[in-house]
Design an enzyme around this catalytic site. Structure first.
Site, PDB file in Angstrom:
ATOM      1  N   LYS A  78      39.885 -14.070  -2.505  1.00  0.00           N
ATOM      2  CA  LYS A  78      39.463 -14.721  -3.633  1.00  0.00           C
ATOM      3  C   LYS A  78      38.629 -15.238  -2.925  1.00  0.00           C
ATOM      4  O   LYS A  78      37.865 -15.803  -2.086  1.00  0.00           O
ATOM      5  CB  LYS A  78      40.989 -15.689  -4.572  1.00  0.00           C
ATOM      6  CG  LYS A  78      40.087 -15.642  -6.064  1.00  0.00           C
ATOM      7  CD  LYS A  78      40.434 -16.875  -6.058  1.00  0.00           C
ATOM      8  CE  LYS A  78      40.280 -16.943  -7.691  1.00  0.00           C
ATOM      9  NZ  LYS A  78      41.566 -18.117  -8.527  1.00  0.00           N
ATOM     10  N   SER A 153      42.439 -16.442 -13.447  1.00  0.00           N
ATOM     11  CA  SER A 153      41.044 -15.487 -12.598  1.00  0.00           C
ATOM     12  C   SER A 153      41.590 -15.435 -11.576  1.00  0.00           C
ATOM     13  O   SER A 153      40.019 -14.773 -11.039  1.00  0.00           O
ATOM     14  CB  SER A 153      40.424 -17.483 -12.361  1.00  0.00           C
ATOM     15  OG  SER A 153      40.690 -17.777 -11.046  1.00  0.00           O
ATOM     16  N   SER A 177      46.349 -19.238 -12.470  1.00  0.00           N
ATOM     17  CA  SER A 177      45.681 -17.754 -11.614  1.00  0.00           C
ATOM     18  C   SER A 177      46.194 -17.203 -10.981  1.00  0.00           C
ATOM     19  O   SER A 177      45.309 -16.563 -10.377  1.00  0.00           O
ATOM     20  CB  SER A 177      44.173 -18.217 -11.636  1.00  0.00           C
ATOM     21  OG  SER A 177      43.567 -18.683 -12.740  1.00  0.00           O
TER      22      SER A 177
HETATM   23  N1  GLN Z   1      42.939 -19.891 -17.077  1.00  0.00           N
HETATM   24  C1  GLN Z   1      43.057 -21.308 -17.026  1.00  0.00           C
HETATM   25  C2  GLN Z   1      41.604 -21.643 -16.919  1.00  0.00           C
HETATM   26  O1  GLN Z   1      41.395 -21.229 -17.550  1.00  0.00           O
HETATM   27  C3  GLN Z   1      43.577 -21.546 -15.303  1.00  0.00           C
HETATM   28  C4  GLN Z   1      42.754 -21.030 -14.375  1.00  0.00           C
HETATM   29  C5  GLN Z   1      42.909 -21.321 -12.924  1.00  0.00           C
HETATM   30  O2  GLN Z   1      44.458 -21.034 -12.903  1.00  0.00           O
HETATM   31  N2  GLN Z   1      42.710 -21.401 -12.353  1.00  0.00           N
HETATM   32  O3  GLN Z   1      41.378 -22.717 -17.103  1.00  0.00           O
END
Ligand code: GLN
Length: 487
Positions: A78, A153, A177
């Site tokens: 990532k 994400s 994420s």
């Molecule tokens: N969907 C969550 C957010 O938008 C988690 C994102 C993540 O785990 N980086 O913050």
């Protein structure tokens, strides 16, 4: 079957016996990327020359008889984990040209095993999102249905694994994420205990929640990656000195007599019928393995999303203050003075979702509001942690759906952030409590979209997650299905 279709453990057998070389495997994966990534957009950067050089070195290591489980295996990373000498964008225009002068600790650990870095995967900007649509580099498409999101994400990592554009990947998880995209793409994804994996070199979103972890084609591969990335790191003051077990030791171990808790609050309104059915069937499979099933209660679940969307933006607003266009990152050409330079650089460099979070967080931390918002959210966080502590006194793992629905359509929720935030309901509590959680495939919808099953355990009990997940996987065939990529 092509080399790129295989798992880490399948390739390890072939690499260590000399049946194939890392250079052949790496070439196979690179060709796969070349043929399909235009449609998927899983990668922001493909590090072809680096990968081939690493593969060559891995082959030399193997020829000396020193092949460890990750030696020569092409991995996708990532784009939030710093890699020395390789652009690390965090999915943002503001870091479009950022080349870190150092490796994140997890990268260093993988390098020491002679793993191959095939490329940097797409992600929501600064990991803020659940769909990979907020990336400055355009959305990633779900290999199971190109009109849908891969989750987020870490959507690029998930799509890359699902489409066989790498053998396995690393993602990060602040509120879901790793697990949510794993669920949307039919993979195994594990968020370790907070403090289990070093955050050094992980570009910070919300420092009290962020953790890196594996995204793989099966449970065994997750165990193999965990063996390498976990462990104490003096460079991260929140990493803990807890011994790292051999996570593969629990694979195949009997789960009879272990107990699972089903939290009644998770089977609520808004949970898609097909998801509920797949999860109930998975629970029956676990019951069939002689696991004891109990109904449990996590009474503060309802407040988790609200608490998270105060705490995470508050920490983000502070973490993202460092992007001032002075030392690195995007700088505006409208340079009319210092204040103007800051203002224009940040407003041109950050996307809409990141700005929304910075504003929410700044507000929640501001004088007069701190007690009402940030402090209150932190108190709720303690209650959520206590809920889990109580439940883990009577059961080994908790079983829930990972996400209330299957992957939604690209564009469906971009203009409805509240709806997008609310769907994080099942993944956020683990981050707030700091406990580990895994998502694994447990079925498909009528439209052929993957469904994820989530298992949670007490802190530093990732072994239990891996043991139960492996036992379930042994009884199912979901993880063996591949998307047809009719794009
Ligand atoms: N969907 C969550 C957010 O938008 C988690 C994102 C993540 O785990 N980086 O913050």
């Amino acid at each position: 079957m092509e080399l790129y279709n295989l798992t880490i453990h399948e390739l390890h057998t072939r690499l260590s016996t000399g049946e194939v070389t890392s250079q052949e495997v790496t070439e196979s994966v690179l060709k796969r990327i070349e043929s399909i990534d235009k449609q998927v957009n899983a990668y922001i950067t493909v590090t072809q020359p680096l990968a081939m050089a690493q593969a060559k070195k891995a082959d030399e290591v193997i020829s000396r008889g020193q092949c460890t489980p990750l030696t020569g295996i092409p991995l996708a990373i990532k784009d939030i984990l710093c890699m020395k000498g390789v652009t690390t964008t965090c999915g943002s225009k503001i870091l479009e040209n950022f080349v870190p002068p150092y490796d994140a600790t997890v990268i260093k650990r993988l390098r020491e095993e002679d793993a191959v870095f095939i490329g940097r995967t797409n992600m929501d900007e600064f990991a803020m999102g659940s769909s990979t649509e907020t990336s400055y580099f355009g959305p990633t498409r779900n290999p199971w249905d190109a009109s849908r999101i891969p989750g987020g994400s870490s959507g690029g990592s998930a799509a890359a694994v699902a489409a066989d554009e790498c053998i396995a990947a690393l993602g990060t998880d602040t509120g879901g994420s790793i697990r949510q995209p794993a669920a949307c793409c039919g993979l195994v994804g594990l968020k370790p205990t907070y403090g289990r994996v070093s955050r050094f070199g992980l570009i910070a979103f919300a420092s009290s929640l962020d953790q890196a972890g594996p995204m793989t084609k099966d449970v065994q591969d997750t165990a193999l990656l965990m063996n390498v990335i976990c462990g104490y790191d003096p460079l991260d003051s929140t990493s803990l000195k807890v011994e790292v077990p051999d996570y593969t030791a629990v694979l195949g171990k009997d789960v009879a007599g272990m107990s699972i808790g089903i939290p009644k609050e998770y089977f609520m309104e808004g949970l898609d019928g097909e998801v509920a059915k797949a999860v109930s069937e998975a629970i029956k499979v676990l019951e069939g393995l002689q696991m004891e099933v109990k109904e449990v209660s996590l009474p503060h679940t309802d407040y988790a999303v609200a608490a998270y969307y105060l705490i995470a933006p508050a920490e983000a607003s502070s973490n993202l203050a460092r992007y001032d266009a002075v030392k690195y990152g995007y700088r505006t050409s409208k340079d009319t003075g210092l204040l103007d330079m800051y203002m224009h650089s940040r407003s041109e460099g950050f996307g809409a979702e990141v700005k929304r979070r910075i504003m929410l967080g700044t507000y929640a931390l501001s004088a007069g509001y701190y007690d009402a918002y940030y402090k209150k959210a932190s108190q709720v966080r303690t209650l959520i942690r206590k809920d889990f502590e109580t439940v883990f006194e009577e059961c080994d793992v908790i079983v829930t759906p990972t996400y209330p629905t299957s992957a939604f359509k690209i564009g469906e929720k971009v203009n409805d952030p509240l709806n997008m935030y609310l769907s994080d309901i099942f993944t956020i509590p683990a981050n707030l409590a700091g406990i580990p959680a895994i998502s694994l495939p447990c079925g498909f919808t009528g439209e052929g979209l993957p469904i994820g099953l989530q298992l949670l355990s007490n802190s530093f009990q990732e072994e239990k997650l891996i043991q139960v997940a492996a036992a379930y996987e042994q009884e199912s065939r979901w993880h063996l299905q591949k998307p047809t990529l009719a794009m």
